[in-house]
Design a protein around this motif. Structure first.
Motif, mmCIF file in Angstrom:
data_model
loop_
_atom_site.group_PDB
_atom_site.id
_atom_site.type_symbol
_atom_site.label_atom_id
_atom_site.label_comp_id
_atom_site.label_asym_id
_atom_site.label_seq_id
_atom_site.Cartn_x
_atom_site.Cartn_y
_atom_site.Cartn_z
ATOM 1 N N GLU A 5 108.501 -66.682 68.641
ATOM 2 C CA GLU A 5 107.972 -65.486 68.193
ATOM 3 C C GLU A 5 108.340 -64.887 66.901
ATOM 4 O O GLU A 5 107.808 -64.368 66.006
ATOM 5 N N LYS A 6 109.858 -65.070 66.995
ATOM 6 C CA LYS A 6 110.607 -64.461 65.847
ATOM 7 C C LYS A 6 110.093 -65.368 64.539
ATOM 8 O O LYS A 6 109.818 -64.898 63.430
ATOM 9 N N ALA A 7 109.793 -66.711 64.766
ATOM 10 C CA ALA A 7 109.529 -67.475 63.748
ATOM 11 C C ALA A 7 108.185 -67.124 63.237
ATOM 12 O O ALA A 7 107.924 -67.121 61.831
ATOM 13 N N LYS A 8 107.405 -66.743 64.005
ATOM 14 C CA LYS A 8 105.835 -66.403 63.787
ATOM 15 C C LYS A 8 105.717 -65.270 62.997
ATOM 16 O O LYS A 8 105.236 -65.026 61.832
ATOM 17 N N ALA A 9 106.866 -64.384 63.219
ATOM 18 C CA ALA A 9 107.009 -62.729 62.812
ATOM 19 C C ALA A 9 107.547 -62.979 61.308
ATOM 20 O O ALA A 9 106.868 -62.342 60.332
ATOM 21 N N LEU A 10 108.409 -64.031 61.206
ATOM 22 C CA LEU A 10 108.927 -64.208 59.768
ATOM 23 C C LEU A 10 107.747 -64.913 58.802
ATOM 24 O O LEU A 10 107.931 -64.612 57.645
ATOM 25 N N LEU A 11 107.076 -65.891 59.322
ATOM 26 C CA LEU A 11 106.030 -66.416 58.644
ATOM 27 C C LEU A 11 105.067 -65.510 58.105
ATOM 28 O O LEU A 11 104.354 -65.260 57.177
ATOM 29 N N ASP A 12 104.648 -64.481 59.113
ATOM 30 C CA ASP A 12 103.694 -63.332 58.809
ATOM 31 C C ASP A 12 104.217 -62.540 57.811
ATOM 32 O O ASP A 12 103.707 -62.336 56.672
ATOM 33 N N GLU A 13 105.408 -62.153 57.578
ATOM 34 C CA GLU A 13 106.266 -61.505 56.520
ATOM 35 C C GLU A 13 106.078 -62.408 55.325
ATOM 36 O O GLU A 13 106.030 -61.581 54.268
ATOM 37 N N ALA A 14 106.296 -63.622 55.499
ATOM 38 C CA ALA A 14 106.329 -64.489 54.173
ATOM 39 C C ALA A 14 105.136 -64.576 53.576
ATOM 40 O O ALA A 14 104.874 -65.188 52.568
ATOM 41 N N GLY A 15 104.000 -63.962 54.488
ATOM 42 C CA GLY A 15 102.551 -64.054 54.159
ATOM 43 C C GLY A 15 101.832 -65.226 54.739
ATOM 44 O O GLY A 15 100.683 -65.687 54.049
ATOM 45 N N TYR A 16 102.406 -65.936 55.520
ATOM 46 C CA TYR A 16 101.697 -67.285 55.787
ATOM 47 C C TYR A 16 100.898 -66.867 57.223
ATOM 48 O O TYR A 16 101.418 -66.734 58.227
ATOM 49 N N LYS A 17 99.593 -66.430 57.098
ATOM 50 C CA LYS A 17 98.777 -65.955 58.305
ATOM 51 C C LYS A 17 98.046 -67.280 58.922
ATOM 52 O O LYS A 17 97.435 -68.169 58.169
ATOM 53 N N PRO A 18 97.937 -67.098 60.102
ATOM 54 C CA PRO A 18 96.908 -68.309 60.692
ATOM 55 C C PRO A 18 95.508 -68.297 60.329
ATOM 56 O O PRO A 18 94.946 -67.288 60.210
ATOM 57 N N ASP A 19 95.097 -69.623 59.961
ATOM 58 C CA ASP A 19 93.896 -69.644 59.795
ATOM 59 C C ASP A 19 92.941 -69.772 61.138
ATOM 60 O O ASP A 19 93.532 -69.582 62.148
ATOM 61 N N ALA A 20 91.887 -70.302 60.865
ATOM 62 C CA ALA A 20 90.934 -70.408 62.298
ATOM 63 C C ALA A 20 91.423 -71.081 63.239
ATOM 64 O O ALA A 20 91.346 -71.235 64.325
ATOM 65 N N ASN A 21 92.227 -72.457 62.862
ATOM 66 C CA ASN A 21 92.898 -73.247 63.626
ATOM 67 C C ASN A 21 94.230 -73.045 64.059
ATOM 68 O O ASN A 21 94.961 -73.868 64.623
#
Lengths: 327, 530, 274
Positions: free
Chosen positions: B344-360
């Motif tokens: 979860e923390k990893a996802k949050a960090l990626l969100d923060e860095a601007g990498y949002k999930p695409d459709a897949n």
């Protein structure tokens, strides 16, 4: 030996030389299109090496020269019997390859012999009992041998005969560090060779069995065999004296065609049974980016294979006098 | 660790203890077979850092010191040593009456020659370790004085045979050292003499009857067999054809079964000088990897305990700092930033860095280059590909051969991150430093600063610690180093690897100090088969 | 002809086995939607140790049955594509050499000789490690080492067909050379080549497994070879990881050979093989 034959052999030799030249130049070019040279590997050997030392090594090994110059140097060397120097092994390529060649030749020759012998025997036997249950069984078994990859047979044999039954050594060519008489040495080597030869030859047993069966069937239907029978000659006499001799011709041709393949298959066998042969030498040297050594192995293998094929041509003319050598 | 394995480990430790405690009388005679792979190319380790060469040459040539499990020097060819107060002169008193295998006497001249003309010039790590040595003085045949331009406390940790083999000056002086024929027919001072070498197959050594430590060695012959296939190695040990296989040469998957037979010693001791670490090296020149949040996210996406448990079969520890915990003097994880497994923390960090999930559900596509050496790096990469999928990173694993890897990472710098196996060594200056020091970023040089990490603060820490003579201060400096390294995260340490030696219970004393199977085997003996 | 193939026991069994493997390849996604890489359970679980994991798990806890299903796709594709490439090169070289003869023939045949004197598998190893192990490169390497026999066979057939009356008459009426080769010579030369193709597919599958066994497989693609390589180090303890996919290799190769034999018999009822 008549002049015709000599001419033919001369022509074949010339062809062989052309082929070797193509092999040398082709593989040299190919190996130099690769990313990373030998010094990259040396530099990477789990240690630190600075750029200056690496440059020194490159100059020393001649790796800083343009490719064509390196090719020229190599070809000149080869013509003088110098296949180069392997710095990774601190030895000349020729002596490294020659050190390893006996093991491979021993393996390949024994495997061919076993494969031809057992294969032909099984094939002839099957042909004599064509379409009876024994023929079908032989054909099935042989087909399963044919379909099983060499490494599976090899690993299976090691587990059964070396680990479970402890009858045969797991690998190597001789028991090192033991003083032996010549006779003991031969026995020791033979013991070490049983499993590798068996696993390499099973595949080829299949090929020769099928070949021998088919060609035997064809020969048995021919007139001169019928004539032989008609003359009142015994069955075994006909089979051995007449049919087998002719049925062997395609088998001999096949040996020539497959000798190169056997050298390739030897890589797997040598790896599984840790035999010190050229196959493994080449495999190791690919990973070490030891160009002179890879080239040396390919070249020597080609040379041996061409030689074997020349010999087979000769055998062929001996077995079948009808063959016109000037084909 | 699963209970069964724990018991097994305990059992092995207990056996090791009892075999020492009994202190039975060593038995003379017998041949021992030692499995190795890869095979050594030459038989001198003075000019190479390759492991196989180190293992064989240490039996043929003694070194100045060997090291106990805490890496304190124990005398071998050196009887004693002293360091001047400023740390610039290291005086070594040599053992008297030591003979080379050709009968010539071993003297300080050999030490001086090897240091100045071999280690400093031709040995990969020697150039770093002995970099500060300006001369070796030889006031008499039994005294060698290392004169240093800067104090080098790390040097005294590195005088064991595997990286500081002494060569006979009378054979090598004035020749081309790299191609000297003695590299293949070595003449040493050690307990075993060269008999024969079949490259790629075996090496046979025999007992040196004139060894300085009278009565030793105990074995008649020591035979090395080079076996490339892991399953065949396991078979050779199991069938009793070979007595010892070091360095994880027998697959970990077989250890449990072999251990259960009660016929084998399984130990992780004897690698204290080596300290291998599985690490992720991030390429900081890469636009994506440059972002620290991405690196942190990757760190949080990996369950290192899973890797230790399933890929290393429990032989290792989830790494807390870039230093191996076996480096007892320096290792200190207190106050060091940690990256627990937390998708979860990893996802949050990626969100923060601007990498949002695409459709897949894919946020980011990355490529990893595992070091092609053994199976572990490839297995870790395969695990990561699955673990990363859970946080939205689509990972591609790139395969290449060793040379291709070295060129891609260290010369072309065409990579995003690696999974690498880095040798820490017996002192941070020997191994670890080169990964973090800006000065060791040298394109073209393998296993240098692959991240291209440049931090003046880090440089200052490393440089001060390297020549710090005060033990307490040095420890504190390396503690700061560990904190800073984990804070900046140019590399992410995954596993502090424990290497495994498996040996027949009949083979005694194979691992008695930090050099383990890299030591000279003078004390090894074989009890008769029952 | 299909009837004749099906009526022979070899052809029937071969086709059945092959259809089963093709079925596995097609249905992999349906039975194992999580793909072959998903970590489903503890590593090194024995077959049947847990319900639902019929073949157990490999060294990372992946479902071996799923890996074998997906692996059949890769092994079949590698075999087919490599064979198609080898056929394309071999037929081209062989027909040109055979049709034109003389200098062209000599040059092409010496090149073919050169390829045949280098041990094929060794050459494939060198190629794959140079080009880096990926499925494409493995296919290329296999194709490179397997075209020469095709070239020889095609050449021999073309030599035979070239002299026939209908080809000669095409020349006389002024048909263009490429057209003669494509419309007259090749269609009449290819039946033995088709038989060889089945064997080539089988050999390609074995070669891929052999390369993977030596650690030269593509790490991003699950083939039977991948699984064999994963299981190889621990074959002494957990042999099933290596042996199960190995059995599928054996089965496929067997099927292809049975089929090849049957086709051969159907094509030339009176001739022996080769």
């Amino acid at each position: 030996m008549n002049r015709h034959l000599l001419n033919y052999l001369g022509w074949r030799l010339l062809q062989s030389l052309v082929v070797i030249t193509i092999v040398v130049i082709g593989s040299f070019m190919l190996l130099h299109l690769v990313p990373g040279d030998m010094v990259d590997v040396l530099g990477g050997q789990r240690g630190d090496m600075d750029a200056e030392l690496m440059a020194t090594l490159r100059t020393r090994y001649g790796l800083d020269q343009p490719m064509l110059v390196q090719l020229f140097n190599y070809v000149t060397g080869v013509l003088q019997g110098d296949l180069g120097y392997s710095f990774r092994n601190s030895n000349t390529v020729l002596s490294l390859v020659l050190q390893r060649l006996p093991a491979t030749i021993l393996l390949v020759v024994c495997s061919v012999a076993v494969a031809v012998f057992i294969g032909t025997l099984a094939g002839v036997f099957a042909a004599r009992h064509v379409h009876r249950p024994i023929d079908v069984i032989i054909s099935m078994v042989v087909l399963v041998f044919y379909a099983t990859p060499v490494f599976m047979t090899g690993l299976g044999l090691v587990i059964i005969f070396s680990v479970k039954l402890k009858l045969l050594p797991v690998g190597g060519l001789i028991t090192p560090g033991v003083d032996m008489t010549t006779l003991q040495l031969v026995g020791d080597v033979a013991q070490h060779l049983i499993l590798p030869v068996l696993s390499l030859s099973l595949f080829y047993i299949a090929i020769y069995a099928r070949l021998a069966r088919a060609s035997m069937l064809q020969v048995l239907n021919q007139d001169y065999i019928r004539t032989a029978y008609a003359k009142g000659l015994g069955t075994s006499h006909v089979i051995i004296g007449h049919a087998l001799r002719n049925a062997l011709l395609p088998v001999v041709t096949m040996v020539g065609l497959q000798i190169a393949e056997l050298f390739g298959g030897a890589v797997l066998t040598e790896t599984i049974f840790s035999l010190p042969g050229v196959g493994r030498l080449a495999y190791d040297s690919v990973f070490e980016r030891d160009y002179p050594l890879i080239l040396g192995v390919l070249l020597v293998c080609s040379f041996v294979i061409i030689l074997v094929n020349l010999i087979i041509d000769l055998i062929y003319t001996l077995l079948d006098p009808r063959v016109e050598v000037s084909r | 660790m699963r209970p069964a394995k724990l018991l097994l480990g305990l059992g092995a430790a207990l056996c090791a203890l009892t075999s020492f405690a009994q202190a039975e009388e060593p038995v003379r005679g017998g041949n021992a077979t030692f499995i190795m792979s890869p095979a050594p190319q030459i038989l001198t380790s003075a000019i190479t850092t390759a492991g196989a060469e180190q293992v064989v040459s240490s039996k043929i040539s003694d070194s100045l010191f060997t090291y106990d499990y805490d890496l304190n020097p124990k005398p071998l060819l050196a009887e004693s040593f002293s360091v001047s107060d400023d740390g610039l002169r290291v005086t070594i008193n040599l053992r008297k009456g030591v003979k080379w295998h050709d009968g010539k006497e071993f003297t300080s001249e050999d030490v001086a020659f090897t240091t100045m003309e071999v280690w400093k010039v031709l040995h990969g790590r020697g150039r770093t370790i002995f970099g500060n040595v300006t001369a070796v003085e030889t006031p008499d045949p039994y005294t060698a004085i290392f004169v240093l331009s800067k104090p080098s406390p790390g040097m005294l940790k590195s005088l064991a045979a595997q990286q500081a083999q002494i060569l006979p000056a009378h054979i090598y002086k004035g020749t081309d050292i790299a191609t000297n024929p003695a590299n293949l027919k070595p003449i040493g001072t050690g307990p075993f003499k060269f008999v024969s070498f079949s490259p790629g197959d075996n090496l046979v050594l025999e007992r040196n009857p004139d060894y300085w430590d009278t009565g030793k060695p105990y074995l008649d012959k020591l035979i090395f067999r080079f076996i490339p296939d892991p399953a065949t190695r396991a078979s050779a040990i199991e069938s009793g054809e070979a007595q010892i296989a070091p360095q994880n040469l027998v697959p970990m998957a077989d250890l449990e079964r072999l251990g259960a037979t009660g016929e084998f010693d399984i130990t992780t001791k004897g690698y204290e000088f080596q300290n291998e670490m599985e690490m992720i090296e991030f390429n900081l020149d890469d636009p994506i990897m440059k972002d620290k949040r991405v690196r942190q996210a990757i760190a949080h996406a990996i369950d290192r305990d899973w890797i230790v448990e399933n890929i290393f079969f429990g032989y290792g520890k989830s790494a807390e700092t870039p230093l191996h915990q076996q480096l007892t003097e320096m290792f200190d994880a207190s106050g060091v930033p940690q990256y627990a497994f937390d998708p979860e923390k990893a996802k949050a960090l990626l969100d923060e860095a601007g990498y949002k999930p695409d459709a897949n559900g894919v946020r980011l596509k990355l490529t990893v280059d595992p070091l092609p050496y053994g199976e572990h790096q490839a297995s870790i990469a395969a695990y990561m590909r699955e673990a990363f999928r859970a946080v939205g990173i689509d990972l591609t694993v790139r395969a290449q051969d060793f040379a291709g890897f070295v060129k891609r990472v260290y010369t072309d710098r065409d990579f995003q991150f690696t999974i690498n196996l880095l040798t820490g060594g017996s002192d941070p200056t020997i191994g670890t430093q080169r990964t973090f020091w800006s000065q060791s970023f040298k394109p073209g040089v393998g296993f240098s600063n692959g991240s291209h990490y440049v931090s003046p603060e880090m440089d200052k820490l490393l440089e001060t610690a390297a020549s710090e003579m005060d033990v307490a201060k040095r420890k504190a400096e390396y503690h700061e180093f560990q904190k800073l390294a984990m804070e900046d995260l140019p590399v992410f340490p995954l596993v502090a690897v424990e290497s495994v030696t498996i040996a027949s219970k009949r083979l005694k004393n194979h691992t008695i100090d930090a050099n383990g199977t890299y030591s000279n085997f003078a004390n090894v003996y074989l009890t008769p088969a029952e | 002809m299909l009837r004749r193939v099906l009526l022979s026991p070899a052809g029937f069994v071969g086709l059945l086995l092959l259809l089963m493997i093709v079925g596995m390849a097609l249905s992999a996604g349906y039975f194992f939607p999580k793909g072959p890489w998903a970590l489903v359970a503890r590593p090194y679980m024995w077959p049947g140790q847990r319900p639902g994991l019929l073949f157990g798990t490999d060294s990372l806890g992946r479902d071996i049955l799923a890996a074998i299903f997906y692996g059949s796709r890769v092994s079949l594709i590698v075999g087919l594509v490599a064979t198609v490439c080898a056929l394309a090169v071999g037929i081209t070289v062989g027909s040109i050499a055979g049709y034109f003869g003389r200098g062209v023939d000599a040059v092409l045949m010496r090149i073919t000789d050169a390829f045949q004197t280098i041990p094929g598998f060794l050459f494939a190893i060198v190629l794959v490690s140079i080009l880096s192990p990926s499925v494409t490169n493995i296919v290329i390497a296999i194709a490179v080492v397997s075209w020469p026999p095709v070239a020889r066979l095609t050449r021999a057939e073309v030599l035979r067909v070239r002299e026939t009356e209908y080809v000669q008459s095409c020349k006389i009426i002024g048909m263009s050379t490429p057209r003669i080769i494509l419309t007259q010579v090749l269609p009449n030369s290819l039946s033995p080549v088709i038989v060889v193709a089945a064997v080539l597919v089988a050999t390609a599958i074995i070669t891929e497994a052999g390369l993977s066994f030596l650690g030269l497989g593509d790490p991003n693609v699950m083939s039977w070879g991948t699984l064999i390589n994963v299981g190889r180090p621990s074959i002494r303890s957990t042999w099933f990881i290596c042996v199960l996919p190995g059995l599928f290799v054996v089965m496929t190769v067997l099927a292809l050979n049975l089929l090849g034999d049957a086709i051969n018999d159907a094509l030339n009822p009176h001739f022996r093989k080769r």
